[in-house]
Write a protein that holds these residues in place. Structure first.
Motif, short mmCIF file in Angstrom:
data_model
loop_
_atom_site.label_atom_id
_atom_site.label_comp_id
_atom_site.label_asym_id
_atom_site.label_seq_id
_atom_site.Cartn_x
_atom_site.Cartn_y
_atom_site.Cartn_z
N PRO A 1 0.68 -1.37 0.13
CA PRO A 1 -0.01 -0.06 -0.21
C PRO A 1 0.83 1.32 0.07
O PRO A 1 1.82 1.32 0.58
CB PRO A 1 -1.17 -0.12 1.04
CG PRO A 1 0.10 -0.93 2.11
CD PRO A 1 0.54 -2.11 1.34
N SER A 2 0.43 2.31 -0.81
CA SER A 2 0.79 3.54 -0.76
C SER A 2 0.03 4.59 -0.46
O SER A 2 -1.30 4.19 -1.14
CB SER A 2 1.79 4.03 -1.88
OG SER A 2 1.21 3.68 -3.13
N THR A 3 -0.24 5.84 -0.23
CA THR A 3 -1.27 6.64 0.12
C THR A 3 -1.20 7.76 -0.87
O THR A 3 -0.12 8.34 -0.96
CB THR A 3 -1.17 7.16 1.48
OG1 THR A 3 -1.21 6.22 2.46
CG2 THR A 3 -2.19 7.98 2.11
N ILE A 4 -2.47 8.01 -1.42
CA ILE A 4 -2.56 9.17 -2.21
C ILE A 4 -3.50 10.19 -1.53
O ILE A 4 -4.45 9.78 -0.97
CB ILE A 4 -3.19 8.82 -3.49
CG1 ILE A 4 -2.16 7.77 -4.17
CG2 ILE A 4 -3.48 10.04 -4.52
CD1 ILE A 4 -2.73 7.57 -5.54
N ASP A 5 -3.10 11.58 -1.38
CA ASP A 5 -3.97 12.61 -0.75
C ASP A 5 -5.41 12.74 -1.23
O ASP A 5 -6.65 12.26 -0.42
CB ASP A 5 -3.28 13.74 -0.64
CG ASP A 5 -4.25 14.71 0.21
OD1 ASP A 5 -4.22 14.56 1.57
OD2 ASP A 5 -4.25 16.18 -0.42
N ASP B 1 -14.52 11.48 -15.36
CA ASP B 1 -13.42 12.32 -15.59
C ASP B 1 -12.53 12.44 -13.99
O ASP B 1 -12.94 12.72 -13.11
CB ASP B 1 -13.73 13.86 -15.83
CG ASP B 1 -12.44 14.98 -15.83
OD1 ASP B 1 -11.20 14.59 -15.81
OD2 ASP B 1 -12.69 16.04 -15.70
N SER B 2 -11.34 11.64 -14.25
CA SER B 2 -10.51 11.24 -13.08
C SER B 2 -9.55 12.20 -12.94
O SER B 2 -8.79 12.34 -13.84
CB SER B 2 -10.07 9.80 -13.19
OG SER B 2 -9.25 9.66 -12.11
N LYS B 3 -8.98 12.59 -11.81
CA LYS B 3 -7.92 13.55 -11.25
C LYS B 3 -7.43 13.15 -10.06
O LYS B 3 -7.92 13.36 -8.95
CB LYS B 3 -8.43 14.87 -11.63
CG LYS B 3 -7.14 16.05 -11.38
CD LYS B 3 -7.66 17.41 -11.66
CE LYS B 3 -6.49 18.28 -11.38
NZ LYS B 3 -7.06 19.71 -11.54
N ILE B 4 -6.11 13.10 -9.81
CA ILE B 4 -5.32 13.00 -8.57
C ILE B 4 -4.92 14.45 -8.23
O ILE B 4 -4.52 15.14 -8.91
CB ILE B 4 -4.28 12.15 -8.57
CG1 ILE B 4 -4.64 10.63 -9.02
CG2 ILE B 4 -3.28 12.17 -7.39
CD1 ILE B 4 -3.41 9.76 -9.40
N ASP B 5 -5.43 14.80 -7.00
CA ASP B 5 -5.13 16.05 -6.53
C ASP B 5 -4.15 15.79 -5.29
O ASP B 5 -4.55 15.57 -4.05
CB ASP B 5 -6.41 16.71 -6.10
CG ASP B 5 -6.19 17.99 -5.40
OD1 ASP B 5 -5.09 18.68 -5.75
OD2 ASP B 5 -7.02 18.84 -5.06
N GLU B 6 -2.80 16.12 -5.41
CA GLU B 6 -1.83 16.02 -4.56
C GLU B 6 -0.45 16.76 -4.80
O GLU B 6 0.41 16.62 -5.39
CB GLU B 6 -1.31 14.40 -4.52
CG GLU B 6 -0.67 13.99 -3.15
CD GLU B 6 -0.32 12.59 -3.07
OE1 GLU B 6 0.07 12.20 -1.91
OE2 GLU B 6 -0.61 11.97 -3.95
N PRO B 7 -0.85 18.13 -4.48
CA PRO B 7 0.11 19.13 -4.86
C PRO B 7 1.35 18.81 -4.04
O PRO B 7 1.42 18.57 -2.85
CB PRO B 7 -0.36 20.43 -4.50
CG PRO B 7 -1.87 20.08 -4.35
CD PRO B 7 -1.95 18.61 -4.11
N GLY B 8 2.64 18.98 -4.64
CA GLY B 8 3.82 18.83 -4.17
C GLY B 8 4.22 17.37 -3.97
O GLY B 8 5.24 16.97 -3.36
N ASP B 9 3.46 16.33 -4.45
CA ASP B 9 3.72 14.89 -4.46
C ASP B 9 5.07 14.84 -5.16
O ASP B 9 5.27 14.83 -6.22
CB ASP B 9 2.71 14.24 -5.03
CG ASP B 9 2.84 12.92 -5.06
OD1 ASP B 9 3.51 12.07 -4.34
OD2 ASP B 9 2.44 12.16 -6.22
N PRO B 10 6.03 13.98 -4.41
CA PRO B 10 7.39 13.71 -5.00
C PRO B 10 7.10 12.50 -6.07
O PRO B 10 8.20 12.45 -7.02
CB PRO B 10 8.21 13.02 -3.77
CG PRO B 10 6.97 12.56 -2.93
CD PRO B 10 6.01 13.70 -3.12
#
Length: 715
Positions: free
Chosen positions: A561-565, A594-603
């Motif tokens: 598992p890894s976490t997405i905000d 319409d899919s979008k990952i919202d994680e500003p500053g994600d490395p």
């Protein structure tokens, strides 16, 4: 019905029984004042016009779902997908798809993935030949599943359920933790168990087909007593089969027995036991990237290639109708499950120019999990009518305890030559890289309220609070106590008796691991539903905006598992189920996301990307036509379906993407005699082949063509 020991960590059986009994008595006792108050109010004020109770089925009540028509129609009019009280599908302020037993049988659906693959907003088979779990997503997220309103768990990582055990499968689109409890915002699935009937009925069938498939099943029941107060039902399935790749196996033993006691027309008590045993193989091991080999190619290890399930489940369902609109229901389930898998799979990041080197790297991956769950729910439903207002109020409490021991194994395996595979055997001295014992206790109270004004406007409110007590050993997470409150508000307005508009806001919460923030979600939705009076049909159109936070995602090669905000999905669902005439049925669906990952500053660079395994477009249509018999010839039913799966990204970094594809299915049924039918079902009839999953190390193709023939006798 309570838990036994689990690795020496669980409470003893007698103590657990006392806890369960005390909880059930407490729940019932806390609701008795409401019962007394309602009855006193009815006696004290004769001018109050109380709504008559609607009896649905023998010995049933308004709080009990009637599934008696599910074997005769593809169109359901009532549903419990949104909550624990049956509601009219037309005026329920949510998008619901009900797959009845008639539809399941007509399409020849052998798995849950096949059951839901003609449902709007649902993607299936996105892991190809990986057969460990029921791989499907609703509105872009793996759903939680429930059985008779009681939580099972996420489809990802769970048990492959047996559809033959259920009268129907209810699919709710969107968030709704106030309905059955923990869930994700994409949606949820409720399985409705087959229960005994107060009449004699039955069927027996035998099937055979592709990959040496041999199967037989039965489902029959009758009254034990002459006054219909005690009935039984026995359901079973025995399957022996291979799969589409070499060294494969797909065997199953399933048996379910139930007793229903109806001491009065207002009371029923059902007990159901079922055993599910599976002995299969988890995967073909994948195929080297940039190759185009046949589906039957196998690059795993024949000596380390197993996928087993052994589960026993005990369920109790109690209903009582007090009269004057007041009913009580309590359900409890105890299950003990042992699962395990082990296999070798390719993980070699080959490029198109690397194929001269025919050796590909592999890994061993295995898991062993033992789980015990006890869950009990009790609620009262009060229905009344005052002038032009109808009310339905449901209040209840739930207790759920889940203990599990899980070991995972992962290590390098010898490379294999994909042009001339020589197998190396099972790993020696494999030790787990993780060993986690988890105890989770959830307590909840909830309230559901429906107010209908002038038989036009329905206001629906749901409130629920869950308290999670989590403990883990074998990790650094330790313990956690979490309280989470979720709510739902829905409005439905009947523009005409056939057309209703709805809008809703709903929230969801899913239990985390200890030390991890719970996964939460919310959804806004508006839509229209049309149910004509002229013939059985339901047409639904909806637009939604949902957000999911603190998401646990799984990436290759280890799928840890890894976490997405946060992920936001905005979309459209269109679905129609129509029995246009006695001879013509149509099921059609379309979904846009319409899919979008919202994680500003994600490395990891996920911000702004599409969430993995979420196609932008999906569509399907299934139609059947019955040619009535003439003279000596019986009825013949022809079915044809097409499923379009749009392209989607295989990873959250959006570096690999699938191609869109269309898959065709077909069915033919011939009525030999009044109670004897011969049926042929074909899935992927043109053997369309596309890459369902590319995890960066191997290809996994969609399922190939299968043809099944079934002879069925009913009475």
């Amino acid at each position: 019905m309570d838990k036994t020991r689990n690795g020496g960590r669980s409470l003893s059986t007698p103590l657990q029984w006392r806890r369960a009994l005390l909880l059930g008595c407490t729940a019932i006792g806390s609701l008795l004042p409401a019962v007394s108050f309602a009855q006193d109010a009815a006696d004290a004020n004769g001018s109050t016009a109380l709504k008559p109770i609607v009896i649905e089925g023998a010995g049933g009540s308004a709080s009990k779902l009637d599934t008696s028509e599910d074997s005769k129609s593809i169109v359901a009019t009532k549903t419990t997908a949104v909550g624990k009280m049956p509601s009219d599908v037309l005026t329920t302020p949510a998008t619901v798809s009900v797959i009845t037993s008639k539809e399941i049988q007509e399409r020849g659906a052998e798995s849950v993935e096949q059951v839901v693959q003609y449902t709007a907003g649902v993607i299936t088979d996105y892991y190809g030949s990986d057969d460990r779990y029921d791989y499907f997503k609703i509105r872009g997220f793996s759903p939680f599943t429930y059985r008779d309103g009681l939580t099972i768990g996420r489809s990802w990582g769970g048990v492959l359920e047996e559809p033959y055990a259920f009268d129907r499968v209810e699919v709710l689109k969107g968030a709704n933790s106030t309905g059955f409890g923990v869930s994700d915002p994409g949606g949820s699935v409720n399985y409705v168990t087959k229960l005994p009937k107060s009449e004699r009925f039955g069927e027996i069938y035998a099937s055979g087909g592709s990959y040496n498939h041999k199967e037989t099943g039965f489902d029959f029941g009758d009254n034990i007593t002459a006054d219909d107060t005690l009935s039984y039902r026995l359901t079973g399935k025995l399957k022996r089969s291979d799969d589409e790749y070499d060294f494969s196996q797909d065997d199953e033993n399933f048996i379910m027995g139930g007793l229903t006691w109806r001491p009065t027309d207002m009371t029923s008590l059902s007990f159901v036991f079922d055993h599910l045993g599976r002995d299969g193989t988890p995967s073909s091991g994948g195929q080297p990237r940039f190759t185009h080999l046949d589906r039957d190619a196998f690059f795993g290890e024949p000596d380390y290639n197993y996928n087993t399930v052994n589960r026993n489940t005990y369920s109790l369902i109690f209903d009582h109708d007090f009269g004057n609109g007041l009913t009580f229901n309590s359900s409890a389930r105890y299950s003990k499950t042992d699962t395990g898998f082990g296999y070798a799979y390719i993980f070699d990041a080959l490029g198109a120019s690397d194929l001269a080197d025919t050796l590909v790297d592999r890994s061993y991956f295995g898991s062993r999990k033992a789980t015990e769950q006890f869950i009990v729910d009790a609620h009262v439903l009060y229905e009344a009518g005052f002038d032009h207002v109808e009310t339905r109020t449901l209040f209840g409490a739930e207790f759920n305890t889940l203990n599990s021991d899980n070991e995972n194994y992962y290590t390098a395996a010898p490379a294999i030559d994909w042009t001339n595979p020589i197998y190396s055997g099972a790993p020696v001295g494999l030790t787990p890289y993780s060993s986690v014992a988890a105890d989770q206790t959830t307590k909840a109270i909830y309230l559901q309220e429906d107010l209908t004004f002038f038989d036009r406007l329905t206001v629906s409110v749901g409130l629920r609070n869950d308290w999670f007590d989590l403990k883990e050993t074998g990790t650094s997470n330790g313990k956690a106590d979490i309280s989470d409150f979720s709510k739902r508000l829905g409005l439905s307005y009947k523009i005409t008796d056939e057309l209703a508009a709805f809008a809703s806001y709903a929230e969801s919460v899913a239990p985390p691991s200890a030390g991890v923030t719970p996964t939460t979600g919310k959804q806004y939705e508006v839509g229209l539903k049309y149910r004509p009076d002229a013939f059985p049909a339901l047409i639904t159109a909806s637009v939604y905006d949902l957000t999911m936070g603190n998401i646990t995602s799984y990436e290759a090669p280890t799928y840890l598992p890894s976490t997405i905000d946060k992920v936001r999905h905005r979309g459209v669902d269109l679905e129609a189920k129509l029995e246009v005439t006695n001879d013509i049925n149509v099921i059609a669906a379309y979904g846009y996301i319409d899919s979008k990952i919202d994680e500003p500053g994600d490395p990891n660079g996920y911000n702004g990307k599409h969430f993995a395994q979420v196609p932008e477009h999906m569509a399907s249509i299934w139609g059947s036509y019955t040619l009535p018999g003439n003279g000596a010839r019986g009825d013949m039913t022809f079915g044809l379906g097409a499923r379009y799966i749009g392209s989607y990204y295989f990873d959250n970094a959006n570096t690999r993407k699938s191609d869109g594809a269309v898959v065709f299915d077909a069915a033919f049924t011939y009525k030999i005699k009044e109670h004897t039918t011969f049926q042929v079902n074909a899935s992927n009839i043109f053997n369309e082949k596309h890459i369902a999953n590319d995890d960066g190390g191997a290809y996994y193709y969609n399922p190939g063509r299968t043809i099944m023939a079934t002879l069925r006798q009913t009475w």
